[in-house]
Design an enzyme around this catalytic site. Sequence first.
Site, PDB file in Angstrom:
ATOM      1  N   ASP A  80      19.421   1.087 -22.917  1.00 55.29           N
ATOM      2  CA  ASP A  80      18.250   0.519 -22.331  1.00 55.29           C
ATOM      3  C   ASP A  80      17.042   1.588 -22.030  1.00 55.29           C
ATOM      4  O   ASP A  80      17.184   2.725 -21.859  1.00 55.29           O
ATOM      5  CB  ASP A  80      18.415  -0.288 -21.043  1.00 55.29           C
ATOM      6  CG  ASP A  80      18.852  -1.537 -21.043  1.00 55.29           C
ATOM      7  OD1 ASP A  80      19.913  -1.738 -22.015  1.00 55.29           O
ATOM      8  OD2 ASP A  80      18.827  -2.543 -20.082  1.00 55.29           O
ATOM      9  N   HIS A 227      21.488   4.215 -20.591  1.00 54.73           N
ATOM     10  CA  HIS A 227      20.059   4.376 -20.623  1.00 54.73           C
ATOM     11  C   HIS A 227      19.820   5.538 -21.638  1.00 54.73           C
ATOM     12  O   HIS A 227      20.510   6.530 -21.536  1.00 54.73           O
ATOM     13  CB  HIS A 227      19.263   4.369 -19.298  1.00 54.73           C
ATOM     14  CG  HIS A 227      19.538   3.163 -18.552  1.00 54.73           C
ATOM     15  ND1 HIS A 227      20.633   2.841 -17.614  1.00 54.73           N
ATOM     16  CD2 HIS A 227      18.745   2.191 -18.163  1.00 54.73           C
ATOM     17  CE1 HIS A 227      20.370   1.890 -16.854  1.00 54.73           C
ATOM     18  NE2 HIS A 227      19.079   1.512 -17.546  1.00 54.73           N
TER      19      HIS A 227
END
Length: 259
Positions: A80, A227
Amino acid sequence: MAGHGGRGWHGRMIAAAVGVTAVAAATSVWTAQAGQSGSDAPAPRASASARATTPKTPPVSAAIAHASDGGANAVNITIDDGPDPVWTPQVLQVLRTNGVKATFCMIGPQAEAHPDLVRQVVAAGHRLCDHTVSHDTTMDKKSEAYQSQQILEAEQQITKASGGVRPMYYRAPGGAFTPYSRHLAASHGMLPLGWNVDSKDFERPGTAAIISTVKRELTNGPTLLFHDAGGDRSQTVAALRTLLPWLKQQGHSFGFPVS
């Protein structure tokens, strides 16, 4: 960032102009996943401008996806908040070394700023996911017009940056889905994407802690959250270097999310 409650983007994202933006061109090479809506929630009430924008892809299920298309022993790696010029190339290298495909949930302005990275992601066989324009974890408290702007403008930005490849998924920041946002995304061919294991890497607790969290929570389900932006992601890169071979040793394969 996807699963972190009140923790937001910490002011790092670019502010977006309000208003629904038209969906990207019909020359898309993206192939939608077929399916019917799996939710009993009411269909979204589109604004006048949204009604004027006809989706260019078949609708998919509006149910939040957690499963994997790889079968019972498969896991889904999802990344992400990028792309980021420092960390995304390093994540791509780790994935390439281990022969793993992942789903990259991108912030619209980040994709717009780094189209070369978006195209590298696509060229490597990974999938794209719409993670909105501003990464607003309170989207579920905002108007439908605002939700539309955040989702559809990011979709356009990502599609343009990729050279015409449209996102196959939509992940709400912080999991802030609404029935409206899920149905809107699905009507544009984007499967709402959840997660089962939050690695907590966004908090930078240390590489060992990230690895421990994933191993401990893997029984929760196949979709893992990491992430590649939003700060120093060196711990994430190091954790993936250990976790991907370990997952293979445990008999896991790698797939993509399905509902």
